[in-house]
Design an enzyme around this catalytic site. Sequence first.
Site, short mmCIF file in Angstrom:
data_model
loop_
_atom_site.label_atom_id
_atom_site.label_comp_id
_atom_site.label_asym_id
_atom_site.label_seq_id
_atom_site.Cartn_x
_atom_site.Cartn_y
_atom_site.Cartn_z
N CYS A 2 0.82 -1.21 0.00
CA CYS A 2 0.00 0.00 0.00
C CYS A 2 0.86 1.27 0.00
O CYS A 2 1.95 1.28 0.56
CB CYS A 2 -0.87 0.04 1.24
N ARG A 27 5.39 -0.26 -6.10
CA ARG A 27 5.32 -1.01 -4.84
C ARG A 27 4.33 -2.16 -4.91
O ARG A 27 4.38 -3.07 -4.07
CB ARG A 27 4.91 -0.08 -3.69
N TRP A 72 -2.99 -2.69 -1.48
CA TRP A 72 -2.58 -4.08 -1.73
C TRP A 72 -3.37 -4.90 -0.72
O TRP A 72 -3.15 -4.80 0.48
CB TRP A 72 -1.07 -4.21 -1.51
N ASN A 97 -2.05 2.45 5.77
CA ASN A 97 -1.16 1.31 5.49
C ASN A 97 -0.97 0.56 6.80
O ASN A 97 -0.84 1.20 7.85
CB ASN A 97 0.22 1.79 5.04
N GLY A 98 -0.89 -0.77 6.74
CA GLY A 98 -0.68 -1.54 7.96
C GLY A 98 -1.87 -2.44 8.23
O GLY A 98 -2.75 -2.59 7.38
N GLU A 481 18.35 -18.11 -5.34
CA GLU A 481 18.02 -16.78 -5.83
C GLU A 481 17.54 -16.86 -7.30
O GLU A 481 16.58 -16.19 -7.68
CB GLU A 481 19.24 -15.87 -5.68
N LYS A 485 13.87 -15.65 -8.57
CA LYS A 485 13.68 -14.67 -9.65
C LYS A 485 12.74 -15.24 -10.70
O LYS A 485 11.82 -14.57 -11.16
CB LYS A 485 15.02 -14.32 -10.34
N GLU A 488 9.03 -15.55 -9.37
CA GLU A 488 8.25 -14.34 -9.06
C GLU A 488 7.88 -13.53 -10.28
O GLU A 488 6.82 -12.90 -10.29
CB GLU A 488 8.90 -13.48 -7.97
N HIS A 504 18.34 -37.54 -2.90
CA HIS A 504 17.54 -37.77 -1.70
C HIS A 504 16.08 -37.40 -1.90
O HIS A 504 15.34 -37.26 -0.93
CB HIS A 504 18.14 -37.01 -0.52
N LYS A 603 6.67 -4.36 -3.67
CA LYS A 603 8.10 -4.08 -3.58
C LYS A 603 8.56 -4.02 -2.12
O LYS A 603 9.57 -4.57 -1.76
CB LYS A 603 8.41 -2.76 -4.29
O1 M6R Z 1 13.41 -4.79 1.20
P1 M6R Z 1 13.86 -6.17 1.66
O2 M6R Z 1 15.20 -6.51 1.13
O3 M6R Z 1 13.78 -6.32 3.14
O4 M6R Z 1 12.81 -7.16 1.01
C1 M6R Z 1 12.84 -8.53 1.31
C2 M6R Z 1 12.04 -9.32 0.32
O5 M6R Z 1 10.69 -8.92 0.36
C3 M6R Z 1 12.55 -9.14 -1.12
O6 M6R Z 1 13.90 -9.46 -1.22
C4 M6R Z 1 11.75 -10.04 -2.09
O7 M6R Z 1 12.02 -11.37 -1.82
C5 M6R Z 1 12.07 -9.66 -3.54
N1 M6R Z 1 10.85 -9.44 -4.27
C6 M6R Z 1 12.81 -10.69 -4.27
O8 M6R Z 1 13.07 -10.34 -5.59
#
Ligand code: M6R
Length: 608
Positions: A2, A27, A72, A97-98, A481, A485, A488, A504, A603
């Site tokens: 949000c 965001r 959001w 927000n929250g 990682e 990527k 997502e 395993h 974000k």
């Molecule tokens: O702002 P932060 O690094 O604390 O965010 C943590 C995760 O939300 C962030 O890394 C998320 O996994 C990304 N979308 C990955 O690409």
Amino acid sequence: MCGIVGAIARRNVAPILLQGLERLEYRGYDSAGVALVSDGRLSRIVSTGRVAELRERAAAATSELGIAHTRWATHGVPSERNAHPHMSSEHVAVVHNGIIENYEELRVNLTAAGYVFTSDTDTEVIAHLIHSHYARGNGLLAATQAALAELIGAYAIGVVAADQPDLLICARRGSPLLLGIGEGEHFIASDVSALLPVTQRVVYLEEGDVAEISAAGYRLFDTAGNPVIRPVQVSQLNDASVSLNGYRHYMQKEIHEQPEALANTLESVCNSQSLVPGIFGAEAAAAFAEVDGILILACGTSHHAGMVARYWLEEIAGIPCSVEIASEYRYRISVANPRTLIVTISQSGETADTLAALNYAKSLGHQHTLAICNVPESAIIRQSKLRLLTRAGPEIGVASTKAFTTQLAALFLLTLVLAKQCGKLDAAQEQRHLHDLRHLPSAVQAVLKLEPEIAKLAEQFVNKHHALFLGRGLHYPIALEGALKLKEISYIHAEAYPAGELKHGPLALVDKEMPVIAVAPNDALLEKLKSNLQEVKARGGELYVFADANTRFHSGDGFHVMQMPEHAGYLSPILHTIPLQLLAYYVALQKGTDVDKPRNLAKSVTVE
Ligand code: M6R
């Protein structure tokens, strides 16, 4: 997640609010809305489409006071009725927000008092609660303060009332909020980037702060209601740093910015002849001298950076290190050792789980806290004793790229400084590492040249539903990682395993429909990895191997080799990240997904 924007001025603020919302789009959101005060009336305009649609709906609106929001969804589906702002009796409007944890109980009480709820949100209780105090004759500030005293949970809010055209109230607890200062006009926002076209002068609200704002000035009050003064800061961000600069997507731009981002992050160190603890803050030398272990707390990609650091810290500095997902640690009963250094890693510095984990660690008696973060004014930076800023510049794409590689660079510096302090790094080793760090930006630049080859390779993934990533040792977190990527932004289900773990269980998944991506550095585990890949090949798996020079992999039937440069030693995980970012980007591009704003994601994850 949000976003909030608010404005009070002696000019029409509707375009400022809408532009602010557009700047917060990155965001992630699923509905947007604005509430404007004019002629003693409140008008609410909302949309479940993009902000552009809201802009069309609000084209004719004019007002000198308003609040706006991108939502959001947490409580209630994305819909116009659940979109913010929420109103009470056409009289009070609130953006939030929250998450309000006691909203059900409050809703029951307010319903009994005659309030009619028109949404499923927790936010609507705030609007009715403020209205209930306002209707009893309190001013808008006092009514808001009284309402906040009844809330349990996290909030950043903006509040306006139909009959108060010169008053904007805002408050924060647990969610970020700042005040923007213009010439005879004021603004509020959850993120400074929303305000850059109108001001760079900002005041960050502290936990529990409430602000009473007019066009001419503002007053701040702390949790206890006492007047407080918070410093005015000039944001280091500017408009150019958040534009696409000719790239198709922010993610592509940010992948390409990595050489510069790394050079900036390493600048102070690479220009000097030796490593000093002072880069983490004036108190670092004394704190590091007391430390006998490291606990890294982070989420998502930042957690993967922590996992790489664990290998470095134990191998190079000889310091025991554990890495925990912040959202788990914060609720786990753990044994605290006050000599442990708590390291939080966060791009945004506002991730609710990481912030809560940091505060939980402090509550357990941990004194030594270090933040590795990309946002100088963020909550995590402000709440940690030591800090190292990654200087990646604003990261807009939801998929974290340059933030990750700069976090790795920062964690490598931490490793070297601690190793030196513990007597584990002699002068020659120090100079060798500094030499490698100076070379890192150009090494990354060289890997980026693989882009056309990877764009072609991505065609083979477009119709796949699953993918398996393999790595070993330092490169297992890089496989994780790469999988994160891909999933997502392309929505392809991807898993990552340490290659030795295949037999395993996950080997059962391998067939010709399952592409297997291997990270293959020329390190001590290369021959072990080769044996693991043979296990895949023997089961008809299609292998895509990112291999360092001299690893003697050859492309052939079911075996695709992408040639990386020479092995980069301890810095190799940084280089091996780049092709996996490019692969995810090009698969998503060819699938036609919303690369920078993947569905359901945000974000900056400022709620639990
Ligand atoms: O702002 P932060 O690094 O604390 O965010 C943590 C995760 O939300 C962030 O890394 C998320 O996994 C990304 N979308 C990955 O690409």
